[in-house]
Design an enzyme around this catalytic site. Structure first.
Site, PDB file in Angstrom:
ATOM      1  N   LYS A 163     -17.941   3.642   0.671  1.00  0.00           N
ATOM      2  CA  LYS A 163     -16.948   3.693   1.750  1.00  0.00           C
ATOM      3  C   LYS A 163     -17.621   3.187   3.024  1.00  0.00           C
ATOM      4  O   LYS A 163     -18.755   3.577   3.320  1.00  0.00           O
ATOM      5  CB  LYS A 163     -16.472   5.134   1.940  1.00  0.00           C
ATOM      6  CG  LYS A 163     -15.738   5.715   0.726  1.00  0.00           C
ATOM      7  CD  LYS A 163     -14.364   5.113   0.576  1.00  0.00           C
ATOM      8  CE  LYS A 163     -13.535   5.873  -0.464  1.00  0.00           C
ATOM      9  NZ  LYS A 163     -12.211   5.259  -0.646  1.00  0.00           N
ATOM     10  N   ASP A 188     -15.250  -0.188   0.339  1.00  0.00           N
ATOM     11  CA  ASP A 188     -13.853   0.192   0.583  1.00  0.00           C
ATOM     12  C   ASP A 188     -13.732   0.731   2.000  1.00  0.00           C
ATOM     13  O   ASP A 188     -14.405   1.702   2.358  1.00  0.00           O
ATOM     14  CB  ASP A 188     -13.427   1.265  -0.441  1.00  0.00           C
ATOM     15  CG  ASP A 188     -11.947   1.618  -0.353  1.00  0.00           C
ATOM     16  OD1 ASP A 188     -11.236   1.059   0.523  1.00  0.00           O
ATOM     17  OD2 ASP A 188     -11.493   2.454  -1.161  1.00  0.00           O
ATOM     18  N   ASP A 238      -5.451  -2.223  -1.637  1.00  0.00           N
ATOM     19  CA  ASP A 238      -5.177  -0.930  -2.266  1.00  0.00           C
ATOM     20  C   ASP A 238      -3.912  -0.366  -1.603  1.00  0.00           C
ATOM     21  O   ASP A 238      -2.783  -0.617  -2.074  1.00  0.00           O
ATOM     22  CB  ASP A 238      -6.414  -0.025  -2.077  1.00  0.00           C
ATOM     23  CG  ASP A 238      -6.237   1.410  -2.547  1.00  0.00           C
ATOM     24  OD1 ASP A 238      -5.129   1.777  -2.967  1.00  0.00           O
ATOM     25  OD2 ASP A 238      -7.207   2.201  -2.490  1.00  0.00           O
ATOM     26  N   LYS A 262      -3.058   1.378  -8.795  1.00  0.00           N
ATOM     27  CA  LYS A 262      -3.011   2.820  -9.072  1.00  0.00           C
ATOM     28  C   LYS A 262      -1.570   3.131  -9.426  1.00  0.00           C
ATOM     29  O   LYS A 262      -0.667   2.885  -8.602  1.00  0.00           O
ATOM     30  CB  LYS A 262      -3.391   3.645  -7.835  1.00  0.00           C
ATOM     31  CG  LYS A 262      -4.816   3.457  -7.357  1.00  0.00           C
ATOM     32  CD  LYS A 262      -5.092   4.317  -6.128  1.00  0.00           C
ATOM     33  CE  LYS A 262      -6.494   4.039  -5.609  1.00  0.00           C
ATOM     34  NZ  LYS A 262      -6.784   4.780  -4.365  1.00  0.00           N
TER      35      LYS A 262
HETATM   36  O1  OSB Z   1      -9.240   4.363  -1.443  1.00  0.00           O
HETATM   37  O2  OSB Z   1      -9.644   4.080  -3.516  1.00  0.00           O
HETATM   38  C1  OSB Z   1      -9.457   4.835  -2.554  1.00  0.00           C
HETATM   39  C2  OSB Z   1     -10.109   8.441  -3.549  1.00  0.00           C
HETATM   40  C3  OSB Z   1      -9.015   9.045  -3.023  1.00  0.00           C
HETATM   41  C4  OSB Z   1      -8.087   8.303  -2.348  1.00  0.00           C
HETATM   42  C5  OSB Z   1      -8.280   6.938  -2.183  1.00  0.00           C
HETATM   43  C6  OSB Z   1      -9.376   6.309  -2.724  1.00  0.00           C
HETATM   44  C7  OSB Z   1     -10.333   7.087  -3.396  1.00  0.00           C
HETATM   45  C8  OSB Z   1     -11.557   6.542  -3.961  1.00  0.00           C
HETATM   46  C9  OSB Z   1     -12.238   7.212  -5.123  1.00  0.00           C
HETATM   47  O3  OSB Z   1     -12.106   5.577  -3.473  1.00  0.00           O
HETATM   48  C10 OSB Z   1     -11.442   7.236  -6.378  1.00  0.00           C
HETATM   49  C11 OSB Z   1     -12.034   7.972  -7.540  1.00  0.00           C
HETATM   50  O4  OSB Z   1     -13.150   7.680  -7.963  1.00  0.00           O
HETATM   51  O5  OSB Z   1     -11.316   8.829  -8.071  1.00  0.00           O
HETATM   52 MG    MG Z   2      -9.272   2.257  -1.814  1.00  0.00          MG
END
Ligand code: OSB
Ligand code: MG
Length: 369
Positions: A163, A188, A238, A262
């Protein structure tokens, strides 16, 4: 399918270690486990993946509960559902609330696959027997990030995501690259930047990243198209993609070269598959994102990621990445960097009833006429 009952459990579980993002820290996860039961006693499972607060999307556990209980289940009670697509059509009269819709739709997919004695993977057109596993590093310091990378490398993960935000990007990535020059690495941003940060974002081209995920606003498609023209690094969207139409617009405008799919974010497996099929056709790579979810949602993700266009390792980590004990059996495990795709009916995992009970904070049962 003759649905006779839906059981809903809100569960709550602490994460093994806090998950840090610039939008907030996740220490406990609430989730909504949905079981759709038919007149033959066959059960399908889904999971509502909204968070307790609206930091990632506008939905929360409470808004999902309201939608599921007061709107979506009453709608289901009025209709005859022959196949999962009928659910999608039925829910079209309800705007957005994609995670609430997806929780029910995916339970119905599992039920449908089980009734047809087919794995969920094969019924949606999956072609892989195993899916490549990636992991997210969301630590609160560069040192702890390095430590986590080391641990997860040993566990076999094939792709690493960190992140980033304007306060913690270049120096963090430089430190990671100093220790791991060849690591399959991506970043990300969860919308931490604006176009005024364009030079900062360009500087990240130094790190040979697989992609940068969602740098700009969570509802933007236009500005990402401008940014992508200025960056060597591929943009992956995303948050911006909540429907098939969004995916099509983003691809047509050149707003990204990769899409994180997702099912929860786009309203279910049917829409996720539509986006996959479109991207596959256009040569746009996709991968399966994660939601710090429990095993039911992970099992659905594994089936989704078995489709042919999922060419990049997803955020599909082992149950043990986040949980002391998951609510499914068997738990999700990684072997040589892959998760096996079950070939047994439906999602291919059972609910761990003991664990479900001890983590349940609210239980509801809906009986159909
Ligand atoms: O932005 O992809 C994202 C987790 C919660 C909400 C948004 C995100 C994420 C993650 C980790 O980056 C996801 C995971 O490994 O479950
Ligand atoms: Mg993301």
């Amino acid at each position: 399918m003759n649905i006779t009952e839906i059981r809903l459990n809100v569960v709550s579980m602490p994460l093994k270690s806090p998950f840090y993002t610039h939008l907030g820290t996740v220490t406990d996860r609430e989730g909504i486990i949905l079981e759709v039961i038919d007149s033959d006693g066959v059960s399908g499972f889904g999971e509502g993946v909204a968070f307790s607060t609206p930091w990632y999307t506008e939905e929360t556990v409470k808004t999902s509960l309201h939608m599921i209980t007061d709107v979506l289940i009453p709608l289901l009670m009025t209709a005859a559902i022959k196949q999962p697509e009928d659910t999608v059509r039925l829910f079209q009269s309800v705007k957005r609330n994609n995670m609430a819709k997806a929780g029910l739709e995916m339970a119905i997919w599992d039920l449908y696959a089980k009734r047809n004695s087919q794995s969920l993977s094969s019924i949606i057109g999956g072609t892989r027997g195993k899916v490549a596993s990636g992991v997210v590093i969301a630590a609160d310091s560069p040192n702890r990030s390095l430590k986590q990378i080391e641990t997860y490398l040993e566990e076999g993960y094939q792709r690493f995501k960190v992140k980033i935000n304007p306060q913690m990007d270049y120096s963090l990535l430089a430190e990671i690259r100093r220790h791991f020059p060849e690591l399959p690495l991506m970043a990300d941003a969860n919308s931490a930047y604006t176009l005024t940060d364009i030079n900062r974002l360009k500087s990240l081209d130094d790190f040979n990243l697989l992609m940068i995920e969602q740098p700009l606003a969570s509802d933007d498609i236009i500005e990402h198209s401008f940014l992508q023209k200025e960056l060597n690094t591929s943009i992956c969207l995303d948050e911006s993609i909540v429907s098939f139409e969004d995916a099509k617009n983003a691809v047509e405008l050149g707003s990204c070269k990769i899409i994180n799919i997702k099912a929860g974010r786009v309203g279910g497996l049917f829409e996720a598959k539509r986006i996959h099929d479109y991207c596959h056709d256009k040569g746009i790579e996709v991968w399966c994102g994660g939601m710090i979810e429990f095993g039911i949602s992970r099992a659905h993700n594994i089936a989704l990621a078995s489709l042919p266009g999922f060419t990049i390792p997803g955020d599909i980590s082992a149950s043990s990445r986040f949980w002391e004990e998951d609510i499914i059996t068997p738990e999700v495990t990684i072997e040589n960097g892959y998760v096996a795709v079950p070939d047994t009916p439906g999602i291919g995992v059972a609910i761990n009833k003991k664990r479900l009970q001890e983590t349940t904070v609210l239980e509801k049962v809906f009986k159909f006429q």
